[in-house]
Design an enzyme around this catalytic site. Structure first.
Site, PDB file in Angstrom:
ATOM      1  CE1 TYR A 168      -3.983   2.200   0.854  1.00 58.76           C
ATOM      2  CE2 TYR A 168      -2.480   3.125   2.607  1.00 58.76           C
ATOM      3  CZ  TYR A 168      -3.687   3.302   1.718  1.00 58.76           C
ATOM      4  OH  TYR A 168      -4.751   4.233   1.980  1.00 58.76           O
ATOM      5  CE  LYS A 172      -3.374   5.008  -1.315  1.00 60.14           C
ATOM      6  NZ  LYS A 172      -4.596   5.294  -2.222  1.00 60.14           N
TER       7      LYS A 172
END
Length: 303
Positions: A168, A172
């Protein structure tokens, strides 16, 4: 204090992952301010499995009941053909696309030692590649009309890191990098691209936050920041951090550092001078890769 009301009448917004959570709130607010909204949501679980158009359709019903304009779309953001069809549908229905909010996302958290590469690939595919596919699909539409506002959803996990979120966080952080380049490429056509870095209590975070924290981090606090980034007044290539009613800007900076004579360019010299190299006094943002190179060349010339 008197403030001009931000009005989006005549504008068209596409919001991915808008069947619930933050995306739903963005859709409702923009529609209330006059925008026609394409509510996109695959309707899957938090980990990305499954699909259903019901969530998107329910948000459209809310918007229409309040007197707004909206259509539902269940395209998977990782499916290029489906995304292109969604953009074509938006243009056919409303004539243009002014705003894209890349909000769709999934979580597959695990420590890196235990993470399967399939979980890495899927999270990066949805967050990073999915945002690229959606942005690519609207790019020429915005370029030809000479206007566009694109919001990428980064995260404190991508900026600063967070245990169990290597996949993640990498995705990001990648969105921040993509924003920086596309912001340069789109500026001449009045396409502004920014990142929102939200901390909010939603379906994606309810399993990792206690009730008190979830209440404090109400998702409603994020909407004003995102709506601002969708407006004419939006900056370009900025990261707006939002949580619990506090709004800050995150920025990458580079220290002044030191220039080592050719004879001293050794690992030992870098270790000995690490304090000077890492000294953040007078650290400054660098606005492009070429500007960064120019800064280093200037330091060499000055030396």
């Amino acid at each position: 204090m008197t403030q001009d009301t931000m009005n989006f009448a005549g504008q068209v917004a596409i919001i991915t992952g808008a069947g619930g959570g933050l995306g739903r709130l963005y859709a409702l607010d923009l529609a209330a301010r006059g925008a026609a909204v394409v509510v996109n949501d695959l309707g899957g679980a938090v980990d990305g499995s499954g699909s259903s158009a019901t969530a998107a359709e329910a948000v459209v019903e809310e918007i229409v009941a309040a007197g707004g304009k909206a259509i539902a779309n269940a395209a998977d953001v990782t499916d290029e053909a489906a995304v292109n069809a969604m953009i074509a549908e938006a243009v056919e229905a409303f004539g243009r696309v002014d705003i894209l909010i890349n909000n769709a996302g999934i979580l597959r958290d695990k420590s890196f030692a235990k993470m399967e590469m399939s979980s890495w690939n899927k999270v990066v595919e949805v967050h990073l590649t999915g945002a690229a596919i959606c942005t690519k699909a609207v790019w020429n539409v915005m370029k030809e009309q000479g206007y566009g506002r694109i919001v990428m959803t980064t995260s404190p996990s991508g900026i600063y890191g967070n245990f169990g979120q290597a996949n993640y966080g990498a995705a990001k952080a990648g969105l921040w990098g993509m924003m920086n380049t596309l912001g340069i490429e789109g500026a001449k056509n009045n396409i502004h691209i920014n990142c929102i870095a939200p901390s909010a209590g939603t379906r994606m975070t309810e399993s990792i936050m206690d009730a008190g924290t979830l209440k404090m981090l109400a998702p409603e606090n994020i909407t004003p920041a995102v709506v601002f980034l969708c407006s004419d007044a939006a900056p370009n290539r900025k990261v707006l951090v939002a949580a619990a009613g506090t709004y800050t800007m995150a920025e990458m900076v580079e220290t002044q550092g030191i220039h080592l004579p050719e004879a001293d360019r050794t690992p030992e010299a870098i270790a000995a001078n690490w304090g000077k190299i890492s000294d953040r006094t007078d650290a400054v943002p660098v606005n492009s890769a070429m500007e960064g190179v120019a800064k280093l060349v200037k330091a060499m010339a000055n030396a």
